[in-house]
Design a protein around this motif. Structure first.
Motif, PDB file in Angstrom:
ATOM      1  N   ASP A 165     -13.158   4.034   2.615  1.00  0.00           N
ATOM      2  CA  ASP A 165     -14.085   2.923   2.378  1.00  0.00           C
ATOM      3  C   ASP A 165     -13.559   1.678   3.076  1.00  0.00           C
ATOM      4  O   ASP A 165     -12.341   1.405   3.055  1.00  0.00           O
ATOM      5  CB  ASP A 165     -14.232   2.663   0.880  1.00  0.00           C
ATOM      6  CG  ASP A 165     -15.322   1.640   0.575  1.00  0.00           C
ATOM      7  OD1 ASP A 165     -16.320   1.614   1.317  1.00  0.00           O
ATOM      8  OD2 ASP A 165     -15.151   0.860  -0.387  1.00  0.00           O
ATOM      9  N   TYR A 199     -14.813  -2.477   3.531  1.00  0.00           N
ATOM     10  CA  TYR A 199     -15.807  -3.529   3.293  1.00  0.00           C
ATOM     11  C   TYR A 199     -15.171  -4.881   3.630  1.00  0.00           C
ATOM     12  O   TYR A 199     -13.983  -5.076   3.531  1.00  0.00           O
ATOM     13  CB  TYR A 199     -16.334  -3.498   1.866  1.00  0.00           C
ATOM     14  CG  TYR A 199     -15.303  -3.712   0.777  1.00  0.00           C
ATOM     15  CD1 TYR A 199     -15.045  -4.982   0.260  1.00  0.00           C
ATOM     16  CD2 TYR A 199     -14.600  -2.635   0.243  1.00  0.00           C
ATOM     17  CE1 TYR A 199     -14.108  -5.165  -0.736  1.00  0.00           C
ATOM     18  CE2 TYR A 199     -13.672  -2.803  -0.757  1.00  0.00           C
ATOM     19  CZ  TYR A 199     -13.437  -4.076  -1.240  1.00  0.00           C
ATOM     20  OH  TYR A 199     -12.500  -4.260  -2.239  1.00  0.00           O
ATOM     21  N   ARG A 200     -16.093  -5.785   4.023  1.00  0.00           N
ATOM     22  CA  ARG A 200     -15.621  -7.084   4.525  1.00  0.00           C
ATOM     23  C   ARG A 200     -16.475  -8.191   3.922  1.00  0.00           C
ATOM     24  O   ARG A 200     -17.671  -8.046   3.803  1.00  0.00           O
ATOM     25  CB  ARG A 200     -15.737  -7.090   6.059  1.00  0.00           C
ATOM     26  CG  ARG A 200     -15.290  -8.372   6.737  1.00  0.00           C
ATOM     27  CD  ARG A 200     -15.260  -8.157   8.233  1.00  0.00           C
ATOM     28  NE  ARG A 200     -14.970  -9.385   8.965  1.00  0.00           N
ATOM     29  CZ  ARG A 200     -14.791  -9.478  10.278  1.00  0.00           C
ATOM     30  NH1 ARG A 200     -14.862  -8.372  11.014  1.00  0.00           N
ATOM     31  NH2 ARG A 200     -14.548 -10.606  10.857  1.00  0.00           N
TER      32      ARG A 200
END
Length: 326
Positions: free
Chosen positions: A323, A325-326
């Protein structure tokens, strides 16, 4: 991690190496044969398509007084390490022969080189004390002069920070800082290749996993695992047993999301063997990465890279990124 069975043609079930490896070592049990390989290497030009060497030139370079004896040993090397080109009237090294000679040239198993503890311009990331490098038994050690370093779980080296397999040739014509930079490039290339599932030593498949200490003491050298960090990633080739242990904090540097993130903030993640400053910069980046054990069963680790914004990567039990995410 590869779960499928290995091809039976590798002969893994016959022993640690198999009959082909035994045969290869037997072929090298002659000074004349090694001299032939080195003679072909002397004539080798990587920028030409024809590296055929006639027998007469091999005989001259081997410096042997019996043509029949040289011819006999050359015939023994054919197929495994040497290829004969009848139409060109000569011989050339196969890729296996090239790899063997390169190992000899690099000094692996040939030269007994040592470097006493030598201070370098790099402070310990844990206590900011001076650090030193030393070299013995084909390994470059980086140690702190004051604290326990990353812990002594798998080494008897005081102040242990890292240990990198490094050929003796890598020490030639380099300052201590340059040796440290070159060894770091070698270490990161090894880890990245293993992380990508390819053994850099034999091209074999790689098994990987996350290990975590269930009762970790974060205050220092944990009495349970002997390490400073609670989580680490382990890699091992299924064929040649080449292996490495590292922190997920360093693995994120290989992921495109993190490379792009740093690029967006005008920070380079590139490291060069001739640039000691790049070593300090990249190690500073790794030290600043935040790591959290999100789950113990199954193991899940989140590593955060923070600037004005944050990018987060999650690793599963196989040390794979699952995974982003930013």
């Amino acid at each position: 991690m590869v779960d499928s069975d290995l091809p039976s043609s590798l002969g893994v079930g016959t022993g640690a190496a198999g009959p082909h490896a035994v045969e290869a070592f037997a072929l090298l049990g002659s000074e004349t044969r090694l001299s032939i390989l080195l003679a072909l290497w002397d004539e080798y030009d990587p920028h030409t398509n024809d590296n055929t060497v006639p027998f007469s030139r091999i005989f001259e370079r081997v410096d042997h007084d019996d043509r029949g004896n040289v011819s006999y040993h050359l015939t023994k090397l054919k197929g495994q390490f040497v290829q004969q080109h009848t139409e060109r009237g000569g011989y050339e090294l196969r890729e296996t022969g090239l790899k063997l000679v390169r190992a000899v040239i690099a000094g692996a198993g040939v030269q007994d080189v040592e470097l006493p503890p030598t201070e370098i311009d790099q402070l310990c990331p844990f206590c900011e004390s001076p650090t030193v490098i030393s070299y013995r038994d084909g390994v470059l050690f980086h140690t702190c002069t004051e604290c326990d370093g990353t812990g002594q779980a798998q080494t008897d080296t005081e102040g242990f920070l890292s240990a990198v397999p490094f050929d003796p040739a890598g020490l030639a014509d380099r300052t201590p800082e340059e040796i440290r930079a070159a060894s770091t490039v070698a270490a990161l290339r090894q880890v990245q290749s293993l992380f990508d599932g390819l053994c850099p030593a034999c091209s074999g498949p790689v098994e990987s996993r996350l290990e975590c200490c269930p009762d970790h003491d974060p205050s220092g050298d944990c009495e349970h695992c002997g390490r400073r960090f609670a989580v680490w990633a382990q890699f091992q080739c299924r064929i040649c047993k080449n292996h490495s242990t590292t922190s997920p904090k360093s693995l994120v540097l290989f992921h495109p999301a993190v490379i792009s993130f740093y690029d967006d903030h005008d920070v380079s993640t590139r490291i060069r063997a001739d640039d000691s400053e790049s070593v300090r910069r990249v190690f500073g980046l790794m030290d600043d990465h935040e790591m959290e054990l999100a789950s113990r069963d199954p193991p899940r680790v989140v590593v955060r890279v923070v600037r004005e914004e944050t990018v987060c990567l999650t690793f599963d039990e196989t040390a794979d990124v699952v995974d982003v995410y930013r």
